[in-house]
Write a protein that holds these residues in place. Structure first.
Motif, mmCIF file in Angstrom:
data_model
loop_
_atom_site.group_PDB
_atom_site.id
_atom_site.type_symbol
_atom_site.label_atom_id
_atom_site.label_comp_id
_atom_site.label_asym_id
_atom_site.label_seq_id
_atom_site.Cartn_x
_atom_site.Cartn_y
_atom_site.Cartn_z
ATOM 1 N N ARG A 1 29.107 27.107 19.258
ATOM 2 C CA ARG A 1 28.775 26.462 17.975
ATOM 3 C C ARG A 1 29.795 26.783 16.879
ATOM 4 O O ARG A 1 29.572 26.500 15.701
ATOM 5 N N ILE B 1 25.631 33.628 16.235
ATOM 6 C CA ILE B 1 25.986 32.204 16.335
ATOM 7 C C ILE B 1 26.792 32.047 17.621
ATOM 8 O O ILE B 1 27.865 32.630 17.746
ATOM 9 N N PRO C 1 20.643 31.447 11.430
ATOM 10 C CA PRO C 1 21.604 30.904 12.393
ATOM 11 C C PRO C 1 21.037 30.794 13.804
ATOM 12 O O PRO C 1 21.235 29.800 14.492
#
Ligand code: SAH
Ligand code: SF4
Length: 351
Positions: free
Chosen positions: A190, A186, A149
């Motif tokens: 996003r 993350i 990620p």
């Protein structure tokens, strides 16, 4: 013997669960192994001594969902039917793209909101997902596809089965776990959550220190039209929805996204497009148009591409406006198509 799954717990909760006899650094190692390294079994966590791994494996399930079916689209989208600990199933979708991947996850099994154009609505609500089950979908799919990620430009969208804001506490906790720099890392920017417009919960979400971007399913250009296709509008009026959006505390990098499903002959006229501009004109917003993804039992049709283009060009004069490319329509993986479809005839993939 306790059966609390580890996935879904934050570091203090893991520390508490494992008890005071385990040194704090062990709990940190476990946290990192689960969330950052996405270990899929206790055995894989080789930073821990064998005896400890064995004890942990006996006491605590990790709680990752398992894949019970997988469907591949000609556009490379993959839809997963995942089995949870209580043997219920839910869907998640991976959409690979050049330079970035998007994982679409569910927040409930089925959905209690009765939108007339959506296949998931036909399931009704089975239950809310836990925070671990929500984050677990990202952990499993990213690990299966070896997506890292932090470097892989992974986007997460909470646009699968369910109305996320009717399961807000678990959605917020899952977001914290996904965004934690010690874990999957993350970035909040996003991660996107999409809602049909649960007004009090939008206000609550705005007060959260860690929260995803917000997308609102607008889908109509006036009150009566929206009530017809999204009966929840009788409870949460369009006028009030726009007001709560106006007051929503956006971060410096953020815009509100409004999704608009185009239904042929229902909400897709040029006049509708002009009304959308009037509704959203004062907001810091962008618009994503989605031409209806059809399905059995959905009493609407997809508009012709020229209609979509004309609608877009009117909105785009005033507000950034994009047409969302349908992904995985041929395997019932596109927006509004998640209903555990299996043997049904394939739909064409549109270019
Ligand atoms: N429940 C949330 C998130 C899941 S639906 C919500 O409604 O926002 C994700 C998006 O798919 C929503 O914008 C919804 O309006 C859209 N959608 C639902 N059914 C659809 C269909 N048949 N075709 C295209 N988009 C659809
Ligand atoms: Fe639920 Fe969203 Fe489908 Fe409406 S569009 S029924 S809120 S999943």
């Amino acid at each position: 013997m306790t059966q609390t799954p580890l996935i879904g717990l934050d570091l203090p909760e893991i520390q508490q669960l494992l008890g005071p006899d385990l040194p704090a650094y062990r709990a940190r190692q476990i946290y990192h192994a689960i969330y950052r390294d996405r270990a899929t079994s206790w055995d894989a966590i080789t930073t821990l001594p064998q005896s400890l791994r064995q004890w942990l494996a006996e006491q605590f399930p990790l709680g990752l969902p398992t894949v019970s079916s997988e469907y591949s689209s000609s556009d490379r989208t993959r839809r997963y039917l995942l089995t949870l600990r209580d043997a219920r199933t839910v869907e998640a979708v991976l959409m690979p793209e050049e330079g970035r991947d998007t994982i679409c996850i569910s927040t409930q099994i089925g959905c209690p909101v009765d939108c007339k154009f959506c296949l998931t609505a036909l399931m009704g609500l089975e239950r809310n997902l836990t925070a671990g089950e929500i984050a677990g979908q990202v952990m499993l799919l990213s690990s299966l596809h070896r997506i890292v990620p932090i470097t892989g430009h992974l986007n997460v969208v909470m646009m699968g089965q369910g109305e996320p804001l009717l399961n807000l506490a678990n959605v917020v906790k899952a977001t914290r776990l996904l965004a934690d720099k010690q874990g999957l890392a993350i970035p909040e920017r996003r991660i996107t959550v999409s809602t049909s417009g649960i007004i009090p919960k939008i206000e609550e979400l705005g007060r959260e220190p860690v929260r995803p971007r917000l997308a609102i399913s607008l889908n109509a250009s006036h009150e009566d039209q929206r009530r017809e296709i999204m009966p929840i509008t009788s409870k949460y009026h369009l006028k009030d929805l726009i007001e709560v959006c106006r007051a929503y505390p956006l971060r410096s990098w953020e815009k509100l996204t409004f999704e608009y499903v185009l239904l042929k002959g229902v909400n897709d006229t040029d006049a509708d497009a002009r009304r959308v501009v009037t509704l959203l004109g004062q907001l810091n917003a962008k618009v994503n148009l989605i031409a209806l993804n059809p399905g059995p039992g959905i009493p609407f049709e997809t508009p012709d591409p020229e209609r979509v283009e004309s609608f877009q060009s009117i909105v785009a004069r005033s507000i950034p406006c994009f047409v969302r490319k349908p992904r995985g329509r041929d395997i019932y993986a596109a927006c509004g198509q998640l209903k555990r479809m299996s043997g049904e005839p394939a739909l064409p993939v549109l270019s």
